[in-house]
Design an enzyme around this catalytic site. Structure first.
Site, PDB file in Angstrom:
ATOM      1  N   ARG A  78       0.849  -1.180   0.000  1.00 43.75           N
ATOM      2  CA  ARG A  78       0.000   0.000   0.000  1.00 43.75           C
ATOM      3  C   ARG A  78       0.884   1.229   0.000  1.00 43.75           C
ATOM      4  NH1 ARG A  78      -3.836   2.301   4.808  1.00 43.75           N
ATOM      5  NH2 ARG A  78      -1.956   3.532   5.148  1.00 43.75           N
ATOM      6  N   TYR A  99      -3.052  11.610   6.144  1.00 47.68           N
ATOM      7  CA  TYR A  99      -3.240  10.281   6.732  1.00 47.68           C
ATOM      8  C   TYR A  99      -2.268   9.270   6.114  1.00 47.68           C
ATOM      9  CZ  TYR A  99      -5.072   5.560   6.977  1.00 47.68           C
ATOM     10  OH  TYR A  99      -5.177   4.207   7.134  1.00 47.68           O
ATOM     11  N   ASP A 109      -5.121   3.795  -0.092  1.00 45.44           N
ATOM     12  CA  ASP A 109      -6.228   4.054   0.825  1.00 45.44           C
ATOM     13  C   ASP A 109      -6.681   5.506   0.683  1.00 45.44           C
ATOM     14  OD1 ASP A 109      -8.047   4.145   2.871  1.00 45.44           O
ATOM     15  OD2 ASP A 109      -6.610   3.748   4.478  1.00 45.44           O
ATOM     16  N   HIS A 139      -9.419   6.621   2.438  1.00 40.73           N
ATOM     17  CA  HIS A 139      -9.859   6.889   3.814  1.00 40.73           C
ATOM     18  C   HIS A 139     -11.149   7.703   3.872  1.00 40.73           C
ATOM     19  CE1 HIS A 139      -8.795   7.042   8.222  1.00 40.73           C
ATOM     20  NE2 HIS A 139      -8.428   5.826   7.856  1.00 40.73           N
ATOM     21  N   GLU A 186      -9.068   1.802  -1.616  1.00 39.24           N
ATOM     22  CA  GLU A 186      -9.786   1.435  -0.393  1.00 39.24           C
ATOM     23  C   GLU A 186     -10.576   2.619   0.156  1.00 39.24           C
ATOM     24  OE1 GLU A 186      -8.253   0.652   4.186  1.00 39.24           O
ATOM     25  OE2 GLU A 186      -6.947   0.150   2.482  1.00 39.24           O
ATOM     26  N   GLU A 237     -13.736  -1.530   6.665  1.00 42.12           N
ATOM     27  CA  GLU A 237     -13.072  -1.552   7.966  1.00 42.12           C
ATOM     28  C   GLU A 237     -13.907  -0.909   9.068  1.00 42.12           C
ATOM     29  OE1 GLU A 237      -9.995   2.120   8.363  1.00 42.12           O
ATOM     30  OE2 GLU A 237      -9.439   0.608   6.899  1.00 42.12           O
ATOM     31  N   ARG A 258     -13.538  -5.583   3.622  1.00 43.34           N
ATOM     32  CA  ARG A 258     -12.409  -5.360   4.525  1.00 43.34           C
ATOM     33  C   ARG A 258     -12.790  -5.392   6.010  1.00 43.34           C
ATOM     34  NH1 ARG A 258      -9.437  -1.601   5.137  1.00 43.34           N
ATOM     35  NH2 ARG A 258      -7.632  -2.948   5.380  1.00 43.34           N
ATOM     36  N   GLU A 293      -4.294  -7.177   5.367  1.00 44.49           N
ATOM     37  CA  GLU A 293      -3.478  -6.039   5.772  1.00 44.49           C
ATOM     38  C   GLU A 293      -2.553  -6.441   6.913  1.00 44.49           C
ATOM     39  OE1 GLU A 293      -4.016  -1.338   6.968  1.00 44.49           O
ATOM     40  OE2 GLU A 293      -5.665  -2.729   7.358  1.00 44.49           O
ATOM     41  N   TRP A 329     -12.343  12.099   8.312  1.00 44.85           N
ATOM     42  CA  TRP A 329     -10.915  11.855   8.524  1.00 44.85           C
ATOM     43  C   TRP A 329     -10.524  10.471   8.006  1.00 44.85           C
ATOM     44  CZ3 TRP A 329      -8.045   8.248  11.386  1.00 44.85           C
ATOM     45  CH2 TRP A 329      -6.659   8.475  11.365  1.00 44.85           C
TER      46      TRP A 329
END
Length: 404
Positions: free
Chosen positions: A147, A159, A212, A214, A238, A264, A285, A341, A404
């Site tokens: 990643r 991030y 990612d 996010h 992601e 997630e 995920r 991950e 975030w």
């Protein structure tokens, strides 16, 4: 084999972790991770004040019955606190069953269907040159999937960047109260294709490349990002957009063939049923610790298998080694596994958690210890007291709160 005691262990060896330890009247113990990053003590209270007293005397081998009891018996269902607490119990029970039978948990789930679990590492840096060097280090270490994240030019913080020079990527949960970051989606959308182009130009295409987002883009912005990254043969992007609106992925899917991963922040099968059954994502995920444990996550993965969706479980460093070990046991047993991950854990976590899994040639091998394959040193755990910390908050340039 009945549950004789239930102990909640809170420790902070590099990060805050909540571990549930169950002990049976036969002396067999089991561990489950019940960590909810930034809200750890909410789960601690839920376990100590509500769940643990109800476990005493129950038959530890009746894993599904206990899961149903904790889920339906609370009446107030789902949610991250509830499902993380249930996950801690569930994984501890699977650990007990494995130890009692002398078998690793994956054998109790039907046996291994692969020899190792493909994992991806986290390469990142402040500049593109930093990222390229970091990708090189991961490739030299044997990783087959990486990643990639980098600081967006013009933003003070981004991030997914290295934390405190450790070489590991961790969400910066470093303050008692949330720090506030500034985000600019337009700047990010300009920069992301440049970053991926540089990685492929420098290191080629003989490894899986992941990224990612996010949850920070609108569906249309996410579609634009996916389209712009198509030349770079992404394994996935992601969390392209906030996941509460599952139908948003219909727009993204209509405009790009870049594979999509999400889940997630999901806590139950209902959070992802529409995405899976309509084939709007390629990878689901969900994590074992935030989705009710092995028992419930297996149901999500089985649903995904019906629709050709593969697994890609969350495995951040804010989940303890107990959680990672449980994920590996399930990864080894499900036919539709995709990738796992792996972020590693900050020292001195190795003093507290004794693990059996090992990294080898791009794959993680869970080992053959009975149960989950992790033990906890309670004396070491007691040396690292809980540290109140919060995740950051994002604002746009005009001050509006953003994802975030």
């Amino acid at each position: 084999m009945r549950i004789d005691s239930a102990e909640v262990i809170v420790t902070s060896p590099g990060r805050n972790y909540v571990t549930l330890k169950l002990t049976t009247d036969t002396g067999v113990t089991g561990l489950g991770d019940a960590t909810l990053n930034g809200r750890e003590l909410a789960v601690v209270s839920y376990l100590r004040d509500h769940v643990c007293p109800q476990l005493i005397g129950k038959d530890a081998s009746r894993i599904t019955d206990i899961w149903e009891y904790l889920y339906k018996g609370a009446y107030w269902r789902r949610g991250p606190v509830t499902m993380t607490a249930i996950a801690g119990v569930d994984c501890a029970l699977w650990d007990i069953l494995g130890k009692a039978t002398g078998r690793p948990v994956h054998e109790l789930l039907g046996g291994a269907v692969r020899d190792g679990v493909l994992v991806y590492g986290h390469a990142n840096g402040q500049t593109i040159d930093d990222v390229l060097a970091d990708v090189g280090r991961y490739l030299e270490a044997g990783y087959r999937a990486i990643r990639v994240q980098a600081s967006v030019p013009g933003l003070d913080s981004t991030y997914g960047i290295h934390h405190d020079g450790t070489g590991h990527t961790y969400e910066p949960a470093d303050a008692r109260y949330p720090t506030e970051n500034v985000w600019d989606s337009a700047a990010y959308l300009r920069f992301a294709p440049e970053l991926m182009a540089a990685v492929r130009a420098e290191h080629g295409y003989d490894f899986h490349l992941l990224h990612d987002v996010h949850h920070r883009l609108t569906p249309r912005e996410a579609a634009r990002l996916g389209k712009s990254l198509e030349p770079f043969d992404m394994f996935w992007i992601e969390d392209a957009t906030p996941a509460e609106d599952q139908t948003a992925f219909e727009l993204i899917r209509a405009h790009t063939v870049t594979p999509l991963a999400v889940g997630e922040v999901f806590n139950s099968i209902w959070d992802c049923r529409h995405l899976i059954s309509n084939r709007l994502v390629d990878y689901i995920r969900c994590s074992v610790s935030h989705t009710g444990g092995i028992t419930h996550l297996r149901k999500i993965f089985d649903l995904a298998a019906l629709y050709g969706v593969r697994t890609g479980s969350h495995g951040a460093g804010d989940l303890s080694p107990v959680s990672f070990a449980a994920a590996l046991q399930l990864d080894l047993a499900v036919p539709n596994f995709g990738i796992q991950e792996y972020m590693g854990h900050l020292s001195p976590a190795e003093e507290v958690f004794k693990t059996a899994y090992r990294f080898e040639d791009g794959y993680m091998k869970p080992g053959d210890r009975p149960g989950l394959g992790v033990e906890i040193d309670e004396e070491a755990a007691a040396r690292y007291a809980y540290e109140p910390k919060s995740l950051p908050v994002n604002r746009l340039r005009d001050g509006t709160i953003h994802d975030w």
